[in-house]
Design a protein around this motif. Structure first.
Motif, PDB file in Angstrom:
ATOM      1  N   LYS A 116       0.831  -1.203   0.000  1.00 44.10           N
ATOM      2  CA  LYS A 116       0.000   0.000   0.000  1.00 44.10           C
ATOM      3  C   LYS A 116       0.869   1.259   0.000  1.00 44.10           C
ATOM      4  O   LYS A 116       0.607   2.208  -0.721  1.00 44.10           O
ATOM      5  CB  LYS A 116      -0.923  -0.004   1.218  1.00 44.10           C
ATOM      6  CG  LYS A 116      -2.244  -0.697   0.942  1.00 44.10           C
ATOM      7  CD  LYS A 116      -3.126  -0.645   2.179  1.00 44.10           C
ATOM      8  CE  LYS A 116      -3.954  -1.921   2.273  1.00 44.10           C
ATOM      9  NZ  LYS A 116      -4.223  -2.298   3.669  1.00 44.10           N
ATOM     10  N   VAL A 117       1.895   1.245   0.845  1.00 43.93           N
ATOM     11  CA  VAL A 117       2.815   2.390   0.885  1.00 43.93           C
ATOM     12  C   VAL A 117       3.489   2.566  -0.469  1.00 43.93           C
ATOM     13  O   VAL A 117       3.699   3.691  -0.935  1.00 43.93           O
ATOM     14  CB  VAL A 117       3.870   2.190   2.000  1.00 43.93           C
ATOM     15  CG1 VAL A 117       4.879   3.323   1.995  1.00 43.93           C
ATOM     16  CG2 VAL A 117       3.197   2.100   3.355  1.00 43.93           C
ATOM     17  N   PHE A 118       3.801   1.465  -1.105  1.00 43.44           N
ATOM     18  CA  PHE A 118       4.411   1.486  -2.438  1.00 43.44           C
ATOM     19  C   PHE A 118       3.483   2.184  -3.433  1.00 43.44           C
ATOM     20  O   PHE A 118       3.911   3.041  -4.224  1.00 43.44           O
ATOM     21  CB  PHE A 118       4.683   0.040  -2.858  1.00 43.44           C
ATOM     22  CG  PHE A 118       5.263  -0.128  -4.230  1.00 43.44           C
ATOM     23  CD1 PHE A 118       6.434   0.516  -4.601  1.00 43.44           C
ATOM     24  CD2 PHE A 118       4.642  -0.954  -5.150  1.00 43.44           C
ATOM     25  CE1 PHE A 118       6.973   0.343  -5.867  1.00 43.44           C
ATOM     26  CE2 PHE A 118       5.174  -1.136  -6.417  1.00 43.44           C
ATOM     27  CZ  PHE A 118       6.335  -0.482  -6.774  1.00 43.44           C
ATOM     28  N   GLN A 119       2.189   1.856  -3.379  1.00 46.95           N
ATOM     29  CA  GLN A 119       1.202   2.520  -4.232  1.00 46.95           C
ATOM     30  C   GLN A 119       1.198   4.027  -3.966  1.00 46.95           C
ATOM     31  O   GLN A 119       1.221   4.837  -4.888  1.00 46.95           O
ATOM     32  CB  GLN A 119      -0.204   1.955  -3.961  1.00 46.95           C
ATOM     33  CG  GLN A 119      -0.482   0.612  -4.629  1.00 46.95           C
ATOM     34  CD  GLN A 119      -0.219   0.645  -6.128  1.00 46.95           C
ATOM     35  OE1 GLN A 119      -0.512   1.624  -6.793  1.00 46.95           O
ATOM     36  NE2 GLN A 119       0.374  -0.432  -6.645  1.00 46.95           N
ATOM     37  N   GLU A 120       1.167   4.346  -2.684  1.00 43.01           N
ATOM     38  CA  GLU A 120       1.141   5.758  -2.292  1.00 43.01           C
ATOM     39  C   GLU A 120       2.366   6.490  -2.823  1.00 43.01           C
ATOM     40  O   GLU A 120       2.283   7.611  -3.313  1.00 43.01           O
ATOM     41  CB  GLU A 120       1.083   5.849  -0.765  1.00 43.01           C
ATOM     42  CG  GLU A 120       0.804   7.236  -0.259  1.00 43.01           C
ATOM     43  CD  GLU A 120       0.938   7.319   1.249  1.00 43.01           C
ATOM     44  OE1 GLU A 120       0.295   6.507   1.946  1.00 43.01           O
ATOM     45  OE2 GLU A 120       1.698   8.177   1.727  1.00 43.01           O
ATOM     46  N   LEU A 121       3.500   5.824  -2.719  1.00 44.74           N
ATOM     47  CA  LEU A 121       4.749   6.410  -3.214  1.00 44.74           C
ATOM     48  C   LEU A 121       4.635   6.749  -4.695  1.00 44.74           C
ATOM     49  O   LEU A 121       5.039   7.826  -5.131  1.00 44.74           O
ATOM     50  CB  LEU A 121       5.902   5.408  -2.984  1.00 44.74           C
ATOM     51  CG  LEU A 121       7.166   5.551  -3.821  1.00 44.74           C
ATOM     52  CD1 LEU A 121       7.910   6.824  -3.443  1.00 44.74           C
ATOM     53  CD2 LEU A 121       8.079   4.358  -3.620  1.00 44.74           C
ATOM     54  N   LYS A 122       4.031   5.817  -5.463  1.00 44.02           N
ATOM     55  CA  LYS A 122       3.971   6.034  -6.909  1.00 44.02           C
ATOM     56  C   LYS A 122       2.920   7.058  -7.289  1.00 44.02           C
ATOM     57  O   LYS A 122       3.083   7.820  -8.233  1.00 44.02           O
ATOM     58  CB  LYS A 122       3.667   4.706  -7.608  1.00 44.02           C
ATOM     59  CG  LYS A 122       4.846   3.758  -7.592  1.00 44.02           C
ATOM     60  CD  LYS A 122       4.641   2.595  -8.537  1.00 44.02           C
ATOM     61  CE  LYS A 122       3.594   1.652  -8.002  1.00 44.02           C
ATOM     62  NZ  LYS A 122       3.467   0.452  -8.855  1.00 44.02           N
ATOM     63  N   GLU A 123       1.798   7.063  -6.520  1.00 42.75           N
ATOM     64  CA  GLU A 123       0.677   7.882  -6.970  1.00 42.75           C
ATOM     65  C   GLU A 123       0.683   9.302  -6.415  1.00 42.75           C
ATOM     66  O   GLU A 123       0.333  10.237  -7.121  1.00 42.75           O
ATOM     67  CB  GLU A 123      -0.643   7.183  -6.611  1.00 42.75           C
ATOM     68  CG  GLU A 123      -0.936   6.063  -7.598  1.00 42.75           C
ATOM     69  CD  GLU A 123      -1.878   5.038  -7.025  1.00 42.75           C
ATOM     70  OE1 GLU A 123      -2.533   5.333  -6.005  1.00 42.75           O
ATOM     71  OE2 GLU A 123      -1.944   3.931  -7.585  1.00 42.75           O
ATOM     72  N   GLY A 124       1.034   9.442  -5.148  1.00 45.22           N
ATOM     73  CA  GLY A 124       0.819  10.782  -4.599  1.00 45.22           C
ATOM     74  C   GLY A 124       2.009  11.453  -3.942  1.00 45.22           C
ATOM     75  O   GLY A 124       1.847  12.451  -3.257  1.00 45.22           O
ATOM     76  N   SER A 125       3.196  10.909  -4.113  1.00 47.01           N
ATOM     77  CA  SER A 125       4.291  11.472  -3.325  1.00 47.01           C
ATOM     78  C   SER A 125       5.198  12.378  -4.145  1.00 47.01           C
ATOM     79  O   SER A 125       6.010  13.115  -3.587  1.00 47.01           O
ATOM     80  CB  SER A 125       5.139  10.349  -2.737  1.00 47.01           C
ATOM     81  OG  SER A 125       5.919   9.764  -3.761  1.00 47.01           O
ATOM     82  N   GLY A 126       5.062  12.277  -5.455  1.00 43.67           N
ATOM     83  CA  GLY A 126       5.958  13.061  -6.291  1.00 43.67           C
ATOM     84  C   GLY A 126       7.322  12.425  -6.459  1.00 43.67           C
ATOM     85  O   GLY A 126       8.212  13.000  -7.053  1.00 43.67           O
ATOM     86  N   HIS A 127       7.497  11.222  -5.870  1.00 44.51           N
ATOM     87  CA  HIS A 127       8.761  10.509  -6.059  1.00 44.51           C
ATOM     88  C   HIS A 127       8.540   9.287  -6.935  1.00 44.51           C
ATOM     89  O   HIS A 127       7.425   8.833  -7.119  1.00 44.51           O
ATOM     90  CB  HIS A 127       9.332  10.058  -4.717  1.00 44.51           C
ATOM     91  CG  HIS A 127       9.535  11.166  -3.741  1.00 44.51           C
ATOM     92  ND1 HIS A 127      10.527  12.097  -3.878  1.00 44.51           N
ATOM     93  CD2 HIS A 127       8.861  11.491  -2.607  1.00 44.51           C
ATOM     94  CE1 HIS A 127      10.464  12.949  -2.877  1.00 44.51           C
ATOM     95  NE2 HIS A 127       9.455  12.607  -2.096  1.00 44.51           N
ATOM     96  N   GLU A 128       9.641   8.757  -7.433  1.00 50.11           N
ATOM     97  CA  GLU A 128       9.573   7.521  -8.216  1.00 50.11           C
ATOM     98  C   GLU A 128      10.371   6.448  -7.482  1.00 50.11           C
ATOM     99  O   GLU A 128      11.430   6.738  -6.930  1.00 50.11           O
ATOM    100  CB  GLU A 128      10.215   7.737  -9.605  1.00 50.11           C
ATOM    101  CG  GLU A 128       9.472   8.702 -10.487  1.00 50.11           C
ATOM    102  CD  GLU A 128       8.137   8.146 -10.954  1.00 50.11           C
ATOM    103  OE1 GLU A 128       8.015   6.908 -11.029  1.00 50.11           O
ATOM    104  OE2 GLU A 128       7.230   8.964 -11.223  1.00 50.11           O
ATOM    105  N   PRO A 129       9.873   5.213  -7.491  1.00 52.09           N
ATOM    106  CA  PRO A 129      10.624   4.130  -6.846  1.00 52.09           C
ATOM    107  C   PRO A 129      11.977   3.926  -7.520  1.00 52.09           C
ATOM    108  O   PRO A 129      12.102   4.128  -8.728  1.00 52.09           O
ATOM    109  CB  PRO A 129       9.734   2.897  -7.035  1.00 52.09           C
ATOM    110  CG  PRO A 129       8.694   3.278  -8.031  1.00 52.09           C
ATOM    111  CD  PRO A 129       8.584   4.758  -8.013  1.00 52.09           C
TER     112      PRO A 129
END
Length: 571
Positions: free
Chosen positions: A80-93
């Motif tokens: 879930k955190v991974f999804q959040e990272l991709k969708e709303g954080s402005g960062h890329e994995p």
DNA sequence: ATAGGGTTAG
């Protein structure tokens, strides 16, 4: 360390005008998570997001949190955190994000997710390295996806990613786990010919397999070869050999083992230890150590008949105080379950640490464990208990492997209460509990005919973010079957498949057995067919079970025939 | 830090 960290942390937080910067937050999130205080990590993360303007979470924050969640086994939350990272954080994995997630998913049998992430990683231009491939391979083998694993290995070679010794060890072990002993052995021989990619662990895996199959002669030969090629025959290997030797009542073979192991000190010490211990057993005056509570549990275990009687005693005392959960008829069990399961991080995807040889000073505990295993394998519980007492008296810290050994023996004899007491003791000593320990609890509850409690324990385990592996499912299906809850066993079989875990020989054997014992011969036959269709080769246990099934079918035929002939007679 | 244990039958 943990305590000091917490103190510093608290002091800093109380200080007026002090605020963490991003780096400070990241460190704390990671540290608290590693020490099992996930709550603190999550609070800090939330706090960080509120301060988005000044110090929002950066990629490192996300990676730390994801890695901590994976470590604790809450891979779903990590995703879930991974999804959040991709969708709303402005960062890329980055490659670290992907690596952490592939490892987390593989280890917890989420092979489907692991594959998706693995593909996404490549799509985004990151090249998986040897470690990521190894992790994927291990996951596929563990989930009994033999074909996929082999295909992935080929891809790995095609892409020019170097296979390491670990890769081949995973391969050899994976082939064994997936019922391909010949292939594993051939690969092992090929690797030896090439000279590279073979180490002590490779030998250990094969030696272990020989021991498992009762081929002691071959096992010993391999040890000789191992020695002559300069690989250390370590404690894990020696323990497997000694257990096997003892199981076959061939202590005389230890001479042979000693003659060929270069570090014969190890075997010698084992034997010396054995002599010394036998002497001290004849001389039963022993002082009590710090573990007198556990010890009285353990030493009395011989004379007490437990389980149901004990359970009901407690129930009388406490039923007025405790409310009864709908899933259990024993408040005592509830209380135990409550107290030990509520402790943080009782169940992690990482294995409990195995005892390692750390030099002469720590040697004793290694020996203790070696002997515990040997006695326990023989069912010599009293000896094992005595041994446990001797070494706790000596002030040696118990380690989880020791606890696991003890638990396993209690469970095998049906002393569940003691096992649970040991588990609690383990919690106090901060020994990490692993999947093997929980497996024993499930096993014992099954043996007690308490499949209801077993499923409750399992439920809570899953809620805590734990996962089930093949052995866990097998144990549980067996427990349900033995308790006559065949439909539930079938339900779990379905759940097992849908969560990406492929059934193995043991699963099918268990299913065939419980169905035929329950008189559901058609179903038993159905599972046999399913097993063969799945390309799962039967073993000698299957034969035993099928003999039983065959006799039952004959009996049924005979009954039918006699009913028919009775009818003929009456008509 | 991804490998060597814990499950079935007798």
């Amino acid at each position: 360390m943990k305590v000091e960290f917490k103190q510093v942390f608290d002091r800093l937080r109380e200080k007026k005008g002090f605020a963490f910067d991003t780096w400070g937050y990241n460190i704390c999130i990671y540290a608290f998570g590693c020490w099992g205080d996930l709550g603190a990590s999550l609070t800090l993360f939330k706090e960080m997001k509120l301060k988005e303007e000044e110090i929002g979470p950066d990629l490192c924050t996300y990676n730390s949190l994801i890695s901590v969640l994976c470590k604790v086994g809450r891979v779903n939350d990590a995703l879930k955190v991974f999804q959040e990272l991709k969708e709303g954080s402005g960062h890329e994995p980055d490659e670290f994000t992907y690596r952490i997630l592939v490892q987390g998913c593989s280890k917890t049998y989420r092979v489907h997710n692991a594959t998706l992430i693995f593909n996404e990683m490549q799509y985004n231009g990151f090249r998986p390295d040897t470690v990521v491939y190894n992790s994927m391979l291990d996951g596929l083998f563990k989930a009994r996806k033999l074909t996929e694993a082999c295909q992935l290995f080929e891809k790995m070679i095609e892409e020019g990613v170097k296979a390491s010794c670990w890769t081949y060890n995973i391969l050899v072990d994976g082939l064994l786990k997936n019922g391909r002993p010949e292939a594993a052995y051939t690969l092992f021989c090929d690797l030896k010919k090439k000279g590279q990619f073979v180490d002590g662990v490779t030998y250990s895996i094969i030696v272990l397999q020989f021991c498992r199959e009762g081929q002691l002669e071959e096992a010993l030969q391999l040890v000789e070869e191992m020695e002559s090629r300069g690989f250390v025959v370590d404690l894990v290997t020696i323990t497997s050999l000694l257990i096997s030797i003892h199981r076959h009542g061939r202590w005389d073979w230890t001479d042979r083992l000693m003659r060929h192991v270069r570090e014969s000190d190890l075997v010698l010490s084992v034997l010396k230890w054995k002599a010394g211990m036998e002497a001290s057993l004849k001389n039963p005056k022993s002082k009590r150590g710090d573990f007198s509570d556990v010890m009285s549990f353990i030493t009395n275990a011989q004379d007490v008949t437990l389980d149901s009687q004990h359970g009901s005693n407690f129930q009388d005392k406490e039923s007025s105080v405790n409310k009864i959960d709908e899933w259990s008829s024993s408040p005592h069990m509830d209380k135990l379950a409550e107290s030990s399961l509520s402790t943080s991080q009782l169940f992690t995807p990482s294995r409990a640490q195995r005892v390692q040889e750390k030099g002469p000073d720590s040697f004793d505990i290694d020996m203790v464990n070696t002997f515990l295993s040997i006695f326990l394998a023989k069912g010599k519980l009293s000896l094992a208990c005595k041994l446990f007492e001797i070494f706790t008296d000596a002030g040696v810290d118990p380690v989880s492997y020791t606890f696991n050994s003890m638990m396993s023996s209690f469970v095998k004899r049906g002393y569940f209460t003691e096992a649970w007491a040991i588990l609690n003791q383990m919690g106090e000593n901060l020994c990490p509990t692993d999947i093997a320990t929980y497996n024993m609890i499930i096993q014992s509850l099954g043996k007690m005919g308490r499949a209801d409690l077993a499923s409750a324990v399992l439920d809570r385990l899953l809620k805590q973010g734990g996962y089930l592996d093949v052995v866990m499912y097998n144990t549980f299906i067996n427990a349900l079957g033995k308790a006559g809850r065949i439909d539930e066993a079938n339900k779990f079989f379905e759940q097992m498949k849908s969560s990406g875990i492929n059934p193995d020989v043991v699963t099918y054997n268990t299913l065939i057995e419980i169905h035929s014992k329950a008189g559901r011969l058609k179903d038993a036959y159905k599972f046999l067919k399913m097993m063969l269709d799945a390309g799962c080769p039967p073993n000698h246990v299957t034969d035993t079970t099928l003999d039983y099934l065959g006799r039952e079918i004959d009996k049924l035929r005979y009954q039918r025939a006699s009913i028919l002939s009775e009818r003929d007679d009456t008509s």
